[in-house]
Design a protein around this motif. Structure first.
Motif, short mmCIF file in Angstrom:
data_model
loop_
_atom_site.label_atom_id
_atom_site.label_comp_id
_atom_site.label_asym_id
_atom_site.label_seq_id
_atom_site.Cartn_x
_atom_site.Cartn_y
_atom_site.Cartn_z
N ASP A 151 -8.72 -55.64 19.31
CA ASP A 151 -9.55 -55.19 18.19
C ASP A 151 -10.20 -56.36 17.46
OD1 ASP A 151 -8.78 -52.68 18.90
OD2 ASP A 151 -7.46 -52.33 17.19
N ALA A 175 -14.22 -57.14 17.31
CA ALA A 175 -14.90 -57.26 16.02
C ALA A 175 -15.61 -58.60 15.89
CB ALA A 175 -13.88 -57.09 14.90
N HIS A 235 -12.13 -59.46 8.98
CA HIS A 235 -12.33 -58.09 9.47
C HIS A 235 -11.22 -57.20 8.92
CE1 HIS A 235 -15.43 -59.54 12.21
NE2 HIS A 235 -14.59 -60.51 12.57
#
Length: 761
Positions: free
Chosen positions: A20, A24, A128
């Motif tokens: 993830d 990102a 993020h």
């Protein structure tokens, strides 16, 4: 910058986090290959011209030294793969010289900017934030959050030390209830986590708490009553209050003294104070049946909005993937020796656990706890132990049944048990009232006119699921009741004495003669007079009732089935009293047949039983059989179904049919062929149904000599047409199957790869 400790993440958790964060940061989509034999690839980004490969190394034990040893092996794999770009993500903290040394192992394919250590991951989590929000375990692995939690006076008082917190959080898997509860806390500031025993209420509550600790909330653990919360409340300060089992683990509806000191008012006052505060939050847990019971008992709670803040957690909130992750986390972080882990891997046994209809987080905790099994479950029996636990998880419900619900609620569950766990309210209510009244007199507890509604509301959502039919909420509730009746076999006699329908008592008898229930059968045999009196009373119980539309609805056993059951009981229990009652009932039944219709199927079964009955000779005399045979034949002569006709033919000996009865039998066959056959043929919906109808017609044809060639041809033609339709349907579904097959295979493969990683640990 965030300061997360990745030690509490499993390899699967860590890989998902790495994926993830890279997606990102680099705005790319990575193919996921999950944990397992990855051949040097955990994730990949493939384009027409080049491939990017991502490898994750979660080295929480050996640290940098272990990482470097493994990376030397990985370098040779990467050289064979020849990617355009290689990325390495590790939970190990890295210095600039460490990154330089790693880069030298792989060459130009690995840039130092693509070597992400613990500090880099924390930096990306700060950039993020949306990724951080999706990975709930990070909240607890943050050192700051840990310190805030450990040194919190309330939690110290509640004995939540660091090790316990870490052990619990690292096994947690988010589910569909989490966002529902978070939304409640955001909008209403209050969330009541309720549900059945063992479903994961406390774990969910703690995850909600940890998320608020990350946001700077102070935790206030309420241990006894809301006065402690009032004393700790500070206006304008971010505080989250937690009250586990806030109504009480042993709350009983008949103990009205529980709320005599305005505890219900105190609950509502505190809830309203939190709702009005922009900085306060309140999380409470309770079992659903206890919450329902409290709301019924307290008028203040009943007229409040308290139950609107309830988030019910159910097993359905866990997807198959989440179930797999729950089991995986429990095994990965358990102290189970390698041989026990291997037993779970053998034959992909973990799939059986994940897909089991009685899957429950508490059961997973039990089967993965080495402390619970090491002295009693050898590794050779481990799979059998797990199967037995899943097949009979009565422990999940037993404590609540024995200690946490009212006598009225127990009476309702026992009454529902006599209906096999499912019944219309209109039938259950009189059964409950009768059994509840009987038990109150026998055991000396008080009853009230409101007991039906109170018990129904108390059990709603915890033990039962109300509606047009009241049903147990989970099959394991019936397992628990089976265990209760086996252990406390007097319950069997109580349910027979309290029954209002013969079918209820017959259900208890069926249970008593089943294998493994010898103590229940012995209880009935020890008091034959009581059993006989109850069944004699139930012989006269109404079988049917009329509706407003002048229809007749049958809701109990036929008289023929009742008498047949009593004959079986007389034989098994060696009860002459039951045999005498059955004999009188047979005589009365034969007399009733002069004016009342005969149940052909149950009557034929009764006739079969008389062949083997030896306890009371007059019951199976030739004269009695002749009267029953005549009544059955005369009923068939007016028309019946093919299966009823065949049941009669199987029960009647050829020499029992004289010329007159044979003529009536042929008349019945003619009526069946002319008026009933076509309807039965249209009802056939499977090959088995066509075959059964064909066998019935052949039997009727053989005994009556009536021409059934036309119906037999019709059956064969309809069966062939059905088979053609089935073949077409299969062809039609093939393409859909091909579309779903790959997704199913990928899902199973992902689970297999996840558990294959346990072989490395």
């Amino acid at each position: 910058m965030s300061n997360y400790d990745f030690r509490q993440l499993s390899p699967a958790d860590f890989e998902q986090l790495a994926r993830d964060l890279i997606q990102a940061r680099d705005a790319m989509v990575l193919e996921s290959f999950r944990t397992g034999r990855d051949l040097g690839i955990d994730f990949r980004h493939a384009t027409a011209s080049a491939n990017t490969i991502v490898q994750c190394k979660h080295y929480v034990g050996t640290g940098l030294s272990g990482l470097m040893v493994d990376l030397k092996k990985e370098a040779s794999k990467v050289a064979k793969l020849k990617p355009a770009r290689y990325m390495l993500v590790t939970s190990v903290g890295l210095t600039p010289p460490n990154k330089t040394a790693i880069q030298a192992l792989f060459g130009e394919v690995l840039a130092t900017s693509d070597i992400l250590g613990a500090d880099d991951l924390n930096n990306l989590l700060g950039v993020h934030a949306e990724v951080m929000l999706r990975h709930h375990k990070l909240w607890l692995t943050s050192s700051a959050v840990l310190q805030r939690l450990i040194h919190n006076a309330s939690f110290s008082q509640s004995e939540f030390d660091r090790e316990r917190v870490l052990n619990e959080i690292r096994r947690y898997v988010s589910n569909a209830a989490y966002p529902r509860a978070m939304e409640m806390l955001g909008s209403d500031h209050v969330a009541i986590i309720s549900g059945a025993p063992g479903v994961g209420k406390t774990s969910l509550a703690k995850m909600l708490i940890y998320s608020h600790l990350e946001q700077g909330y102070e935790l206030v653990s309420i241990l006894t009553d809301f006065q402690a919360g009032l004393e700790r409340y500070q206006r304008g300060k971010k505080q989250i209050f937690y009250f586990d089992d806030f109504i009480g683990a042993t709350f009983l509806g008949e103990r009205a003294s529980v709320f005599t000191r305005n505890e219900d008012r105190a609950i509502l006052d505190f809830v309203e104070m939190v709702r009005a505060s922009p900085t306060a939050r309140l999380i409470m847990t309770t079992r659903e049946h206890i919450l329902r019971q409290a709301v019924i008992t307290s008028e203040k709670l009943r007229h409040s909005r308290l139950i609107d803040s309830r988030c019910v957690l159910e097993i359905g909130d866990y997807s198959q993937e989440q179930r797999a992750q729950i089991l995986y986390n429990h095994i990965y972080f358990s102290e189970l020796p390698d041989e026990y882990r291997s037993a779970l891997m053998a034959g992909r046994f973990y799939r059986e656990i994940i897909l089991h209809r009685k899957f429950n987080p508490r059961l997973i905790d039990w089967l993965s706890s080495y402390q619970r099994i090491k002295k009693s479950v050898p590794v050779a029996r481990y799979q059998d132990f797990v199967r037995e636990l899943l097949a009979n998880p009565a422990e999940i419900w037993t404590y609540a049944y024995e200690n946490q619900i009212s006598d009225a609620a127990r009476s309702m569950l026992l009454a529902l048990y006599t209906f096999r766990g499912k019944c219309r309210p209109s039938l259950l209510k009189p059964a409950f009232l009768s059994l509840h009244e009987f038990r109150s007199k026998r055991y000396g507890f008080k009853t009230a006119p409101s007991d039906w509604h109170r018990a129904l509301g108390e059990l709603n959502g915890s033990f039962i699921r109300p509606g047009d039919e009241i049903d147990v909420i989970d099959p394991s509730v019936l397992d628990m009741l089976n265990a209760v009746v086996r252990r406390d076999s007097l319950n069997a006699l109580d349910m027979i004495d309290g029954a209002v329908r013969f079918a209820q008592a017959r259900q208890i008898w069926t249970f008593a003669i089943a294998q493994g229930n010898g103590n229940v059968l012995s209880e009935l045999a020890a008091d034959p007079a009581r059993v006989a009196a109850a069944f004699q009373r139930l012989l006269a119980a109404p079988r049917k009732y009329g509706t407003e539309a002048s229809a007749v609805v049958h809701f109990d056993d036929s008289q023929e089935l009742r008498i047949g059951t009593m004959i079986d009981m007389a034989q098994v229990l060696h009860s002459e009293q039951l045999a005498r009652i059955a004999t009188s009932a047979v005589m009365a039944l034969i007399a009733d047949w002069e004016d009342a219709p005969v149940d052909v199927a149950d009557g034929a079964a009764l006739l079969q039983k008389l062949k083997t009955c030896t306890l009371y000779p007059s019951l199976c005399s030739a004269a009695v059989r002749a009267q029953i045979v005549r009544a059955l034949v005369m009923e068939v002569s007016t028309g019946c179904r093919s299966d009823e006709f065949r049941a009669l033919l199987d029960a009647v000996e050829p020499n029992e049919l004289d010329v007159e009865l044979t003529r009536h039998l042929q008349a019945g066959a003619h009526i069946y062929r002319a008026h009933h056959f076509s309807g039965e043929l249209q009802e056939c919906r499977s090959a088995d149904a066509f075959n059964a109808l064909e066998a019935d017609i052949e039997a009727i044809n053989a005994r009556t000599s009536l021409d059934f060639e036309g119906p037999m041809d019709a059956i064969r033609e309809a069966k062939e047409e059905f088979e053609r339709y089935e073949s077409a349907y299969v062809d039609q579904q093939y393409e859909q199957w091909k579309e779903n097959r790959y997704e199913d295979r990928i899902g199973n493969q992902a689970i297999d790869d996840l558990f294959d990683s346990l072989k490395k640990t």
